[in-house]
Every structure is written in structure tokens, then in C-alpha cells.
Design an enzyme around this catalytic site. Sequence first.
Site, PDB file in Angstrom:
ATOM      1  N   ARG A  27     -36.286  93.910  84.404  1.00  0.00           N
ATOM      2  CA  ARG A  27     -36.003  92.479  84.559  1.00  0.00           C
ATOM      3  C   ARG A  27     -35.304  92.180  85.882  1.00  0.00           C
ATOM      4  NH1 ARG A  27     -33.419  91.607  78.834  1.00  0.00           N
ATOM      5  NH2 ARG A  27     -35.214  91.816  77.450  1.00  0.00           N
ATOM      6  N   ARG A  31     -33.100  85.724  85.619  1.00  0.00           N
ATOM      7  CA  ARG A  31     -32.189  84.578  85.626  1.00  0.00           C
ATOM      8  C   ARG A  31     -30.843  84.846  86.286  1.00  0.00           C
ATOM      9  NH1 ARG A  31     -32.106  83.084  79.485  1.00  0.00           N
ATOM     10  NH2 ARG A  31     -32.658  85.295  79.308  1.00  0.00           N
ATOM     11  N   ARG A  40     -38.113  78.894  89.004  1.00  0.00           N
ATOM     12  CA  ARG A  40     -38.506  78.537  87.634  1.00  0.00           C
ATOM     13  C   ARG A  40     -38.414  77.026  87.433  1.00  0.00           C
ATOM     14  NH1 ARG A  40     -36.826  81.372  81.882  1.00  0.00           N
ATOM     15  NH2 ARG A  40     -37.451  79.644  80.548  1.00  0.00           N
ATOM     16  N   ASP A  77     -45.092  88.629  81.411  1.00  0.00           N
ATOM     17  CA  ASP A  77     -44.456  88.726  80.097  1.00  0.00           C
ATOM     18  C   ASP A  77     -45.316  89.613  79.209  1.00  0.00           C
ATOM     19  OD1 ASP A  77     -43.928  87.523  77.122  1.00  0.00           O
ATOM     20  OD2 ASP A  77     -42.179  87.256  78.401  1.00  0.00           O
TER      21      ASP A  77
END
Length: 355
Positions: A27, A31, A40, A77
Site C-alpha cells: 500500500r 492515503r 483521489r 484493487d
Amino acid sequence: MTTLKNDRFLRALFRQPVDVTPVWMMRQAGRYLPEYRATRKKAGDFLTLCKTPELACEVTLQPLDRYALDAAILFSDILTIPDAMGLGLYFAEGEGPHFEHPVRTKADVDKLAVPDIADELDYVTDAVRVIRRELDGRVPLIGFSGSPWTLATYMVEGGTSKDFAKVKGMLFDEPDTLHRLLDILARTVTDYLNAQIEAGAQAIMIFDTWGGALTPRDYKAFSLAYMQQIVEHLQRAHDGVRVPIILFTKGGGAWLEAMADTGCDALGLDWTVDIGDARRRVGDRVALQGNMDPALLYAQPARIREEVATILTAFGSGNGHVFNLGHGIHPQIDPEHVSAFIDAVHELSVPFHTS
């Protein structure tokens, strides 16, 4: 064919000599980075971000522009496959993924078919091509998929789950139905990963996020057997260059020997496994990737360096170690702590690679 400027990640996976231990993070495009959050927001929603190759490329490269990482990983994803099967994937704010049409019965499974990757998942392979072009040989690109068992948990539960009641109910009461579903998924994952390799992915990782929820017997029958099926049918070279395969089962430390027997090139380790013990158990059959607790990145840089040194020492001198977290980086992590982590791996690993 573009020559890699930094190939230490691939060399480590093949247990070849490197100058320092390579490092990347699960990841790593995510974020915790303000630039990711901005992209995003520009995309409007998560699925649009995944399904727009240029935006997927943008966020894939963002961590490489900040940090001296040794690999890029495709931004996508794991649930792209069930989405392509028509299950109606959507993301509820603060709740994670959901499916409008979960798979609960034999009739539901019978409606499923292996999707045409070139038609249904072309946005993923297009993203791989764009990323490879924009990387221009800086570092290798990792492609990936969820494991059949992990994908099945989401498809049967209809989203995330704490107890896996529905999918385990199918496992115990209707094992043939679940095996049918897992076979369809294994064939789909194989086609999907081979398409990523053809598009330019230089290494492949299979994420078995929920394999650790199974008993040893059921793990081998309902998870590992299907990952082995995939490994046996993957394209292991492209343009004359070998493509390594990494298997990662979160909570799978008890089964490392069996995982190594699949024929993969490397095993990902979560933070519950001592990497020195893991190395003694698997010997030189596979490389090892991992395995710092992601929560260590909440600590101050000095403590992060201390933990990096501990893991490097536990693995010991020699080849076959890719440094990573034991699972994905948390969204609240300070980006400066990530910089301290990556720098520590490169700086502190030098003595472990001098002959």
C-alpha cells in the site's frame, strides 16, 4: 526493452547478490500521502481512480518521487476480478467494499464464468503499460491479485467480515460449491496475472489476506491448493526475462514450508513471524519478504531504525531478503517516518551484503 536502472529488488527475489537490501511497502501508494489524497479527490471516487490508467499511473509513481524505493506496485484493487464478474462492487464511505450480488448458492456459482480479461479488465493492463512507460526503467513494476480464497471471502460475505460466517458455512456444508467457485477464481487469476505480465509487470504478488482465518487442513485444501494451481500456470518469463512470483498469506506463518513447495520464488511474511526462524525453516528454496509491524511507523525515527536493525540482524548476512512491512501501511502514518524507514534499510543493510 528498457534496461532497469535499479534491479536489486528482482535480484533479491532470485537470491542473487545485491549491494543493499531492497525495500518497498505494501500500500505504498495510499492515503498517508497528501498527493495521493489530492489525486483521489480529483478522480471523484476510488473506483474511478482504479479504472483510469493515467490516474492509476500517477498514484503509483507518487511514492517513488518521494522515496528511494526499489520497486513500484501497480495501483489497483484485489476486487477488480469479482467486479468484472458482474457482482456490482461499490464502496460505502467508512465501510469498505460491498457487492450488490453476493455469491451464496450453487446457482449463484453456476452463473459465474471466467471473464475475458482483455474486455473486462483492460483498464488494468492499460495501467501497467502506462506505468512501465513512465517508470522508464527506474525500478521494476509489481503486478498482483488477491488469492482465490481471499476473493471468495468477499464474494460470499458480500463485503468485509470479522467471522467469515457465510463463506465458512459454505466450506463446511457445501464444499463442492466452494471448490467450484475457487476453481473459477483460480483460472481467472491465472489469466489476469498472465495478462499483467504480457503488459509489462516484472514481478507478481498473490495476496492471500484471509488465509490465516482457516485451519491448517482447510488452508491447504481451500487456499494453498489454488495458489499452487496459479503458480503452475503462470508465465514465468517475458521478453527473455524471468518473472518472479511472491506468495503472501497474512497469518500464514505456520505453513511456510508448504507455501515454499508451490514453486514460487519468494514468500511474504507478516509481523507475527520471526524472519530468522523463517529463513531457517525454508532454507535457500525461496527468498523472504518482510516483515516489520506497520505500527512501528508510528514510532519516532530512532525507534524505527532500531527495529530495522533488529530485522536485518535476524535475517542475517547473505542474499534473498526484500524488506517490507508485515502488511499494508496505515493511512495515518507520518510520511517523514516512512523516509526514515527506507533510509534505515538501505544504510543499515550494507554490512550484510559485503563479502
